[in-house]
Structure formats: C-alpha cells, structure tokens
Design a protein around this motif. Structure first.
Motif, short mmCIF file in Angstrom:
data_model
loop_
_atom_site.label_atom_id
_atom_site.label_comp_id
_atom_site.label_asym_id
_atom_site.label_seq_id
_atom_site.Cartn_x
_atom_site.Cartn_y
_atom_site.Cartn_z
N GLY A 198 0.82 -1.22 0.00
CA GLY A 198 0.00 0.00 0.00
C GLY A 198 0.84 1.26 0.00
O GLY A 198 0.54 2.22 0.70
N SER A 214 1.46 3.41 -2.45
CA SER A 214 1.23 4.41 -3.51
C SER A 214 0.87 5.78 -2.95
O SER A 214 0.96 6.78 -3.65
N ARG A 215 0.42 5.84 -1.70
CA ARG A 215 0.01 7.14 -1.15
C ARG A 215 -0.05 7.02 0.38
O ARG A 215 0.15 5.95 0.94
N ILE A 247 0.15 6.89 4.34
CA ILE A 247 1.14 6.39 5.29
C ILE A 247 2.17 5.49 4.58
O ILE A 247 3.37 5.59 4.82
N ARG A 255 -1.07 -1.58 -6.24
CA ARG A 255 -2.10 -2.51 -6.68
C ARG A 255 -2.10 -2.72 -8.19
O ARG A 255 -2.31 -3.82 -8.66
N ASP A 285 -2.05 -7.24 -5.94
CA ASP A 285 -3.20 -6.94 -5.10
C ASP A 285 -3.16 -7.89 -3.92
O ASP A 285 -3.12 -9.12 -4.12
N VAL A 286 -3.17 -7.37 -2.70
CA VAL A 286 -3.00 -8.25 -1.54
C VAL A 286 -4.16 -9.23 -1.38
O VAL A 286 -4.05 -10.21 -0.63
N ASN A 307 1.01 -2.53 5.33
CA ASN A 307 0.32 -1.24 5.49
C ASN A 307 -0.97 -1.16 4.69
O ASN A 307 -1.88 -0.42 5.08
N ILE A 312 0.66 -2.49 10.22
CA ILE A 312 0.04 -1.21 10.54
C ILE A 312 -1.38 -1.52 11.01
O ILE A 312 -2.32 -1.69 10.23
N SER A 313 -1.48 -1.63 12.32
CA SER A 313 -2.76 -1.88 12.98
C SER A 313 -3.44 -0.53 13.18
O SER A 313 -3.39 0.34 12.29
N TYR A 366 -14.10 -2.70 11.04
CA TYR A 366 -12.71 -2.22 10.96
C TYR A 366 -11.95 -2.61 12.23
O TYR A 366 -10.82 -3.11 12.17
N LYS A 380 -8.46 -4.98 12.68
CA LYS A 380 -7.20 -4.50 13.26
C LYS A 380 -6.85 -5.27 14.54
O LYS A 380 -5.68 -5.55 14.81
N THR A 407 -3.26 6.56 15.85
CA THR A 407 -4.52 7.31 15.95
C THR A 407 -4.86 7.87 14.57
O THR A 407 -4.30 7.42 13.55
N ILE A 444 -4.48 9.76 11.41
CA ILE A 444 -3.33 10.31 10.71
C ILE A 444 -3.87 11.01 9.46
O ILE A 444 -4.71 10.46 8.75
N THR A 496 -4.12 11.77 5.93
CA THR A 496 -3.69 11.17 4.66
C THR A 496 -4.81 11.40 3.63
O THR A 496 -5.91 11.82 4.01
N THR A 518 -8.04 9.95 4.83
CA THR A 518 -8.77 10.53 5.98
C THR A 518 -9.02 12.02 5.84
O THR A 518 -9.75 12.60 6.66
N1 LIG Z 1 -4.90 7.33 8.28
C1 LIG Z 1 -5.27 6.98 9.50
O1 LIG Z 1 -5.88 7.76 10.27
C2 LIG Z 1 -4.96 5.59 10.00
C3 LIG Z 1 -5.04 5.35 11.37
C4 LIG Z 1 -4.75 4.07 11.84
C5 LIG Z 1 -4.38 3.07 10.95
N2 LIG Z 1 -4.32 3.34 9.62
C6 LIG Z 1 -3.93 2.27 8.71
O2 LIG Z 1 -2.80 2.67 7.98
C7 LIG Z 1 -2.82 2.08 6.69
C8 LIG Z 1 -2.69 3.14 5.62
O3 LIG Z 1 -3.70 4.13 5.82
P1 LIG Z 1 -3.80 5.44 4.90
O4 LIG Z 1 -4.64 6.41 5.64
O5 LIG Z 1 -2.45 5.82 4.41
O6 LIG Z 1 -4.70 4.85 3.71
P2 LIG Z 1 -4.82 5.29 2.19
O7 LIG Z 1 -6.23 4.97 1.81
O8 LIG Z 1 -4.33 6.68 1.97
O9 LIG Z 1 -3.82 4.26 1.48
C9 LIG Z 1 -4.10 2.88 1.52
C10 LIG Z 1 -3.11 2.16 0.63
O10 LIG Z 1 -3.48 0.77 0.59
C11 LIG Z 1 -3.50 0.34 -0.76
N3 LIG Z 1 -4.42 -0.78 -0.95
C12 LIG Z 1 -5.75 -0.81 -0.68
N4 LIG Z 1 -6.27 -1.99 -1.07
C13 LIG Z 1 -5.23 -2.72 -1.59
C14 LIG Z 1 -5.13 -4.00 -2.15
N5 LIG Z 1 -6.20 -4.80 -2.29
N6 LIG Z 1 -3.92 -4.44 -2.56
C15 LIG Z 1 -2.83 -3.65 -2.46
N7 LIG Z 1 -2.86 -2.40 -1.93
C16 LIG Z 1 -4.06 -1.94 -1.50
C17 LIG Z 1 -3.93 1.59 -1.55
O11 LIG Z 1 -3.60 1.48 -2.92
C18 LIG Z 1 -3.15 2.67 -0.82
O12 LIG Z 1 -1.83 2.74 -1.30
C19 LIG Z 1 -4.12 1.28 6.62
O13 LIG Z 1 -3.88 -0.07 6.96
C20 LIG Z 1 -4.98 1.94 7.67
O14 LIG Z 1 -5.97 1.07 8.20
C21 LIG Z 1 -4.59 4.58 9.12
#
Ligand SMILES: NC(=O)c1ccc[n+]([C@@H]2O[C@H](COP(=O)([O-])OP(=O)(O)OC[C@H]3O[C@@H](n4cnc5c(N)ncnc54)[C@H](O)[C@@H]3O)[C@@H](O)[C@H]2O)c1
Length: 251
Positions: A16, A18-19, A21, A41, A64-65, A91, A141-142, A156, A160, A187, A189, A191, A194
């Motif tokens: 994950g 591409s963008r 976290i 993906r 794709d995971v 992640n 990344i929980s 969700y 986690k 918590t 983040i 991105t 979000t």
């Molecule tokens: N942003 C937050 O507030 C927050 C808080 C706690 C945990 N997290 C966790 O951190 C991680 C990243 O969050 P984010 O906010 O950066 O999300 P995001 O939506 O910005 O990015 C998610 C990434 O996962 C990839 N992805 C999704 N489905 C996929 C698949 N089937 N195969 C391969 N890649 C796939 C997407 O392409 C993307 O790169 C997630 O696991 C999320 O649950 C985020």
C-alpha cells in the motif's frame, strides 16, 4: 549491531505504498538506507515512481494483496531478484464505517480481505523466506481501533484487532528464527484516505478532543515508529503493539 534506525543494506517491502502512510513509510525506510519494494495494486508506473537516491532506492512492485497467488508470485520474484526480504511492512488497508445493524456480508469481506486476510498471506509469502534466512522484521500497521471501540467501526476494529492477534502468534512461531513481528497502532493520521473527514472542522475538533498531545498525527509519526521496529536494534521486541496515538488509548 547497527545503530538504531540504520537500515543500510536491508531489503524492505511496504504494501500500500502508492500514497498516504505507506508512501511515507517507503520514503522513510529508503532514507534510512534500505532498498524499498513499494507495493502498489495496479500498473507500477501509474501508481508509484521509482526513485534512485544514493545507496537507497524505491522500486514499485505490483500485486493486489487480495490475490493470494499473485502475492506469492510477486514476493518470490522479488526475492529472486534482490536475494531476500529483510523487512515487511503490512500497510495496505481500507477504512470504512458502518452501522453494525446494517453491515452486509460484502462489507465484512471487503475489509477483511484486505486488512486481515491480505496481510496474513503477504506475511506468509514473505515469512517463508525470512524463516529460511533466519532474519526478519515484520511490522503490521494496525490501529488504535484494535485497542478501543470506535463508533460505526465494528468491522474495521475487528480486522485491526485480528492483526494484533496474528502478530502475537507469529512472534511466538518465528522468534526462534530471528524474525520479529510487531504492530504499530496509530490514531487518526492525516492522509488522502482521511482528509475528507479531518477537513470537517467539527469532526477534526472531536478527534483533537480525544488526543491529549493535542494534534492530529502525520505519516511521519508512524514512519518513525516503523523505522525503529524495522531495524536490527529492535531485536528483543516482538509481539508488541505500539500505540502512536498521542495518548488516545490511555484514557
Ligand atoms: N490514516 C489513519 O488515520 C490511519 C489510522 C490508523 C491506521 N491506519 C492504517 O494505515 C494504513 C494506511 O492508511 P492510509 O490512511 O495511508 O490509507 P490510504 O487509503 O491513503 O492508502 C491505503 C493504501 O493501501 C492500498 N491498498 C488498498 N487496497 C489494496 C489491495 N487490495 N492491494 C494492495 N494495496 C491496496 C492503496 O492502494 C493505498 O496505497 C491502513 O492499513 C490503515 O488502516 C490509518
């Protein structure tokens, strides 16, 4: 032992990437000296740019995971090309909110297929090589959602919390082989995933009211914790869940 946070010469896979976290994690691990395989993906060229910088590099790797066979093929090909994978960061994830009385089987499967099943089978594919190599650092990344209840987030939270359980058990299974497995539990983040919520002033304030340190998290906050857990120096830490939550879960 190398110094804390030094990843020179290490090969890391971040899913994950591409963008959000994941993108920040890929950059941080590369800046710490690792060669990073940035999981995307779709077509690598479209979702992530390769970066060559000094001794470090970021190379897109497409799978794709949710596709267990494609995941295994991509991981095996990466190991054949780079010799090994020392660091895995699971992640890739989806965040969705639902009224628990309205959750459908499709809603349940959508989140579990990526967040939990996907993470497990990536870990299995990479873990086979790490166990054979007698070294590995795996970070899930929980979320704080694994530790406390959150409104409209039953599914969700379950995914986690499942990651935390996976990490504890795999930590036991693979400790004899030099492979550690830990979770980071952020918590909110800021991105692309979000921003839509956090840019709403009332929602943002409701989040800030729950974070004692008084700020929303940034991807760099997560990257700092992951870089440490990905390094050789964290070798006595395994099966842990490290909150990166500004104190949300201690209340
Ligand atoms: N942003 C937050 O507030 C927050 C808080 C706690 C945990 N997290 C966790 O951190 C991680 C990243 O969050 P984010 O906010 O950066 O999300 P995001 O939506 O910005 O990015 C998610 C990434 O996962 C990839 N992805 C999704 N489905 C996929 C698949 N089937 N195969 C391969 N890649 C796939 C997407 O392409 C993307 O790169 C997630 O696991 C999320 O649950 C985020």
């Amino acid at each position: 032992m190398s110094s804390i946070g030094d990843l020179s010469g290490r090969i890391a896979l971040v899913t994950g990437a591409s963008r959000g976290i994941g993108q920040s994690l890929a950059t941080a691990l590369a800046d710490a000296g690792a060669t990073v395989l940035a999981g995307v993906r779709g077509e690598p060229g479209r979702e992530a740019q390769a970066r060559e910088a000094g001794p470090a590099a970021i190379h897109p790797i497409a799978f794709d995971v949710r596709d267990v066979d494609a995941t295994r093929r991509a991981v095996d090909a990466a190991v054949a090309e780079h010799g090994r994978i020392d660091i895995l960061v699971n992640n890739a994830g989806l965040g969705r909110e639902h009224d628990p009385l309205e959750v459908t089987e499709a809603d349940w499967d959508e989140l579990h297929d990526v967040n939990l099943k996907g993470a497990f089978f990536v870990t299995q594919a990479v873990g086979r090589h790490m166990v054979a190599a007698r070294y590995g650092r795996i970070v899930m990344i929980s979320s704080q959602a694994s530790l406390v209840g959150l409104p409209r987030s039953a599914v969700y939270c379950a995914t986690k919390a499942g990651l935390n359980g996976l990490a504890r058990t795999l930590a036991l299974e693979w400790a004899p082989f030099g492979v550690t497995v830990n979770c980071v539990a952020p918590t909110w983040i800021y991105t692309p995933g979000t921003a839509g919520r956090l840019d709403l002033p009332d929602f943002r304030q409701s989040v800030l009211d729950r974070i004692p340190v008084g700020r929303i998290g940034q991807p760099a906050d997560v990257a700092a914790a992951v870089t440490f857990l990905a390094s050789e120096a964290s070798g006595l830490i395994t099966g842990a869940v490290l909150p990166v939550d500004g104190g949300w879960t201690v209340q």
